[in-house]
Design an enzyme around this catalytic site. Sequence first.
Site, PDB file in Angstrom:
ATOM      1  CG  MET A 285       7.263  24.294  -0.518  1.00 11.21           C
ATOM      2  SD  MET A 285       6.118  25.257  -1.456  1.00 11.21           S
ATOM      3  CE  MET A 285       4.920  26.081  -0.144  1.00 11.21           C
TER       4      MET A 285
ATOM      5  CE  LYS B  82      -0.361   0.037   5.073  1.00 13.85           C
ATOM      6  NZ  LYS B  82      -0.770  -0.559   5.977  1.00 13.85           N
TER       7      LYS B  82
ATOM      8  CE1 TYR C 204      10.887  32.648   3.974  1.00  8.38           C
ATOM      9  CE2 TYR C 204      10.913  30.304   3.886  1.00  8.38           C
ATOM     10  CZ  TYR C 204      10.684  31.415   3.133  1.00  8.38           C
ATOM     11  OH  TYR C 204      10.227  31.439   2.060  1.00  8.38           O
TER      12      TYR C 204
ATOM     13  NE  ARG D  88      -6.833   0.515  10.269  1.00 14.28           N
ATOM     14  CZ  ARG D  88      -5.690   0.364   9.942  1.00 14.28           C
ATOM     15  NH1 ARG D  88      -5.055   1.577   9.840  1.00 14.28           N
ATOM     16  NH2 ARG D  88      -5.228  -0.702   9.549  1.00 14.28           N
TER      17      ARG D  88
HETATM   18  C1  LIG Z   1      -0.230  -1.724   6.920  1.00 16.33           C
HETATM   19  C2  LIG Z   1      -0.684  -2.855   7.162  1.00 16.33           C
HETATM   20  C3  LIG Z   1      -0.044  -4.121   7.588  1.00 16.33           C
HETATM   21  C4  LIG Z   1       1.438  -4.040   7.333  1.00 16.33           C
HETATM   22  O1  LIG Z   1       2.269  -3.707   8.697  1.00 16.33           O
HETATM   23  P1  LIG Z   1       3.674  -3.753   9.072  1.00 16.33           P
HETATM   24  O2  LIG Z   1       3.694  -3.158  10.340  1.00 16.33           O
HETATM   25  O3  LIG Z   1       4.176  -2.534   7.779  1.00 16.33           O
HETATM   26  O4  LIG Z   1       4.356  -5.020   8.557  1.00 16.33           O
HETATM   27  C5  LIG Z   1      -0.695  -5.369   7.738  1.00 16.33           C
HETATM   28  N1  LIG Z   1      -2.186  -5.326   7.651  1.00 16.33           N
HETATM   29  C6  LIG Z   1      -2.837  -4.364   7.627  1.00 16.33           C
HETATM   30  C7  LIG Z   1      -4.267  -4.240   7.695  1.00 16.33           C
HETATM   31  C8  LIG Z   1      -2.224  -2.946   7.211  1.00 16.33           C
HETATM   32  O5  LIG Z   1      -3.175  -1.747   7.334  1.00 16.33           O
END
Ligand SMILES: *Cc1c(COP(=O)(O)O)cnc(C)c1O
Length: 354
Positions: free
Chosen positions: A299, A38, A251, A128
Amino acid sequence: MIQKSNAVVQVDRSLLQKNFQTLSQFLDNQTRIMAVVKADAYGHGAVEVAKALDPHVGAFAVNAIQEGIELREHDITKPILVFEVPQQALATQYRIHNLTATISSREHFEWVPNGTSYHLNFDTGMGRLGFQPIEAEEIAALVEDRGELFCTGIYSHFATAHEPGSAFVAEQHKLFKEIRSHFPENLAAHIANTGGTAFYDTNQFNMVRLGIGLYGYAPGEVAIEGLEPILSWRTHLAQVKAIQKEQTVSYGAEWEAPGEGYLGILPIGYSDGLKRNLTGKIPVRINGKEYEAVGTITMNYSMIYLGEDYYETGTEVELLYPESTAYDWAQKLKTIPYEILTSIDPRIPRKYVN
Ligand SMILES: *Cc1c(COP(=O)(O)O)cnc(C)c1O
């Protein structure tokens, strides 16, 4: 998307394979790895990471359905689980692209069309997404009723597995085991992330979901021996100029040159992922020598004090390297390496080696 030329993010495939091997040592016999790619593989580039892992893993996981489609369009063959809540407008895409949906609420059974494959998500303590454990029996009946959909797995997610020895992990594991008993044996079943896999001996069911470990980081404060970051980040000196003693930089005019010397200007700022709060807190490296980043990070630019060392414009500057990693930056910012890695501007080109 445009590609910028102010920096390069380099990803080492051989280190990715090495981390995969290191993590494989924690697996039970029947356990397969679902590689979590992801957020563009935590900033590393999902397509290239998935291509490198496709022959070795049991499955992939993404968050957004579009991320899954991208992988299919690049010929990734393994099952791809989509974590996000199905959206009715996109629900036909699961079947079209052979993606596995996540069903985590009763209404989702109505939102995805017949022929869609899915995994069920239960909330054993993450708080969640997911069904409540107490619903397991009813959901098992719903799965039977909705036989035109294909339930291929069941999962949950640990809230505290990033550190070893958490009693809450044991509680969640126990709940998941109970939930699992209401469903057919042949389903994929998974609860462990990197921490759950490396730090806990508990039964892994038949799959683990590994993200951060593949990229070479432990999920919390406790290291996992053998992992190495697969990403490095480098830029160059956009300009080098002489600076007078007590001349201020950036800055707020807060940093003052301690003496006469050279100031290096890097074409990298907080919009690139060099977080503004890192001002004055991190080294960068030129030809093996570390220099301090000074003056407020802006930036698009940041400055480094070179003292008496002069370098030509264009000289390479290392930002993230084995001796100064996303973990080190995260420590300075009181955050986690995940956030550092996913904050690197995707418009900075990724280069794959080995
Ligand atoms: C991101 C995620 C993982 C992976 O977790 P890591 O700590 O990066 O290994 C696994 N399961 C779900 C549902 C996640 O959202």
